[in-house]
Write a protein that holds these residues in place. Structure first.
Motif, mmCIF file in Angstrom:
data_model
loop_
_atom_site.group_PDB
_atom_site.id
_atom_site.type_symbol
_atom_site.label_atom_id
_atom_site.label_comp_id
_atom_site.label_asym_id
_atom_site.label_seq_id
_atom_site.Cartn_x
_atom_site.Cartn_y
_atom_site.Cartn_z
ATOM 1 N N ALA A 12 40.145 42.383 45.652
ATOM 2 C CA ALA A 12 40.065 42.662 44.213
ATOM 3 C C ALA A 12 41.416 42.459 43.534
ATOM 4 N N GLU A 13 42.503 42.845 44.203
ATOM 5 C CA GLU A 13 43.834 42.631 43.637
ATOM 6 C C GLU A 13 44.093 41.140 43.419
ATOM 7 N N ASN A 14 43.747 40.314 44.404
ATOM 8 C CA ASN A 14 43.963 38.875 44.280
ATOM 9 C C ASN A 14 43.111 38.279 43.165
ATOM 10 N N LEU A 15 41.840 38.705 43.067
ATOM 11 C CA LEU A 15 40.975 38.216 41.987
ATOM 12 C C LEU A 15 41.531 38.592 40.620
ATOM 13 N N THR A 16 42.006 39.835 40.497
ATOM 14 C CA THR A 16 42.563 40.316 39.232
ATOM 15 C C THR A 16 43.812 39.537 38.846
ATOM 16 N N LEU A 17 44.720 39.383 39.784
ATOM 17 C CA LEU A 17 45.953 38.642 39.499
ATOM 18 C C LEU A 17 45.662 37.187 39.139
ATOM 19 N N ASP A 18 44.759 36.545 39.870
ATOM 20 C CA ASP A 18 44.413 35.161 39.553
ATOM 21 C C ASP A 18 43.813 35.055 38.162
ATOM 22 N N TRP A 19 42.942 36.014 37.791
ATOM 23 C CA TRP A 19 42.330 35.993 36.460
ATOM 24 C C TRP A 19 43.382 36.192 35.374
ATOM 25 N N ILE A 20 44.236 37.201 35.515
ATOM 26 C CA ILE A 20 45.265 37.488 34.506
ATOM 27 C C ILE A 20 46.220 36.315 34.346
ATOM 28 N N ASN A 21 46.571 35.680 35.466
ATOM 29 C CA ASN A 21 47.545 34.597 35.427
ATOM 30 C C ASN A 21 46.918 33.222 35.207
ATOM 31 N N GLY A 22 45.603 33.162 35.025
ATOM 32 C CA GLY A 22 44.935 31.892 34.768
ATOM 33 C C GLY A 22 45.025 30.922 35.937
ATOM 34 N N VAL A 23 45.064 31.456 37.145
ATOM 35 C CA VAL A 23 45.175 30.623 38.339
ATOM 36 C C VAL A 23 43.792 30.404 38.933
ATOM 37 N N GLY A 24 43.458 29.149 39.209
ATOM 38 C CA GLY A 24 42.182 28.846 39.842
ATOM 39 C C GLY A 24 41.003 29.265 38.985
ATOM 40 N N SER A 25 39.905 29.534 39.642
ATOM 41 C CA SER A 25 38.676 29.966 38.969
ATOM 42 C C SER A 25 38.129 31.191 39.691
ATOM 43 N N PRO A 26 38.792 32.351 39.492
ATOM 44 C CA PRO A 26 38.325 33.544 40.200
ATOM 45 C C PRO A 26 36.879 33.869 39.835
ATOM 46 N N THR A 27 36.113 34.247 40.829
ATOM 47 C CA THR A 27 34.701 34.565 40.648
ATOM 48 C C THR A 27 34.546 36.014 40.211
ATOM 49 N N ARG A 28 33.825 36.201 39.121
ATOM 50 C CA ARG A 28 33.546 37.558 38.646
ATOM 51 C C ARG A 28 32.605 38.246 39.632
ATOM 52 N N PRO A 29 32.811 39.553 39.896
ATOM 53 C CA PRO A 29 31.908 40.266 40.800
ATOM 54 C C PRO A 29 30.468 40.195 40.315
ATOM 55 N N THR A 30 29.541 40.116 41.260
ATOM 56 C CA THR A 30 28.117 40.092 40.958
ATOM 57 C C THR A 30 27.653 41.512 40.666
ATOM 58 N N THR A 31 27.054 41.724 39.494
ATOM 59 C CA THR A 31 26.568 43.044 39.122
ATOM 60 C C THR A 31 25.113 43.186 39.534
ATOM 61 N N PRO A 32 24.632 44.417 39.665
ATOM 62 C CA PRO A 32 25.361 45.650 39.402
ATOM 63 C C PRO A 32 26.310 45.979 40.545
ATOM 64 N N LEU A 33 27.416 46.661 40.182
ATOM 65 C CA LEU A 33 28.290 47.177 41.222
ATOM 66 C C LEU A 33 27.560 48.311 41.920
ATOM 67 N N LYS A 34 27.859 48.510 43.199
ATOM 68 C CA LYS A 34 27.177 49.517 44.010
ATOM 69 C C LYS A 34 28.188 50.475 44.623
ATOM 70 N N VAL A 35 27.834 51.757 44.657
ATOM 71 C CA VAL A 35 28.671 52.778 45.282
ATOM 72 C C VAL A 35 28.131 53.041 46.684
ATOM 73 N N ALA A 36 29.038 53.052 47.648
ATOM 74 C CA ALA A 36 28.698 53.363 49.034
ATOM 75 C C ALA A 36 29.426 54.640 49.426
ATOM 76 N N LEU A 37 28.807 55.434 50.283
ATOM 77 C CA LEU A 37 29.452 56.628 50.835
ATOM 78 C C LEU A 37 29.931 56.306 52.242
ATOM 79 N N VAL A 38 31.097 56.842 52.613
ATOM 80 C CA VAL A 38 31.651 56.561 53.938
ATOM 81 C C VAL A 38 31.975 57.838 54.695
ATOM 82 N N THR A 39 31.880 57.732 56.024
ATOM 83 C CA THR A 39 32.213 58.847 56.909
ATOM 84 C C THR A 39 33.604 58.684 57.508
ATOM 85 N N ALA A 40 34.209 57.526 57.329
ATOM 86 C CA ALA A 40 35.610 57.261 57.692
ATOM 87 C C ALA A 40 36.142 56.318 56.622
#
Length: 131
Positions: A12-40
């Motif tokens: 996500a950091e790389n996608l954000t930086l590429d988008w802000i800096n106009g580098v390449g063609s970063p792919t927008r996340p596919t919605t809907p975003l999903k929340v997962a629960l973790v045990t670790a």
């Protein structure tokens, strides 16, 4: 629930930086975003151990427009029919055919869940920001 501020995954950091800096063609996340629960909990580069069993499934995340560099869930996120587990954190994934993990974070306190229980993240309790 603790905010998951500055807990963007490396992807996500790389996608954000590429988008802000106009580098390449970063792919927008596919919605809907999903929340997962973790045990670790995971890290910047590795996913945590996701809850499995019962009727557990990732749940859709609705967020409000960001203000002052932050946003939060605009509706409750409800997990029903949980298996017995100790939930220690959450992750946010997109809905691509091969989902991409975007955020991760620990709960302020772990939560022991009995089989059949419900886990509810009330509106506003899942804070997302870029610090």
């Amino acid at each position: 629930m603790s905010p998951i501020s500055d807990n963007l995954t490396n992807t996500a950091e790389n996608l954000t930086l590429d988008w802000i800096n106009g580098v390449g063609s970063p792919t927008r996340p596919t919605t809907p975003l999903k929340v997962a629960l973790v045990t670790a909990n995971g890290s910047d580069s590795a996913a945590g151990t996701e809850v499995t069993g019962g009727s557990y499934a990732r749940q859709s995340l609705s967020v409000a427009a960001a203000v002052s560099g932050a946003t939060s869930n605009s509706a409750d996120v409800v997990f029903t029919g949980m298996p017995a587990a100790t939930v220690v954190g959450v992750e946010v994934w997109d809905s691509a055919g091969t989902p991409v993990r975007l955020w991760y974070g620990a709960l302020a306190a772990s939560r022991t869940v009995v089989a059949g229980d419900e886990v509810r993240l009330t509106a506003g309790s899942l804070a997302l920001s870029i610090a």
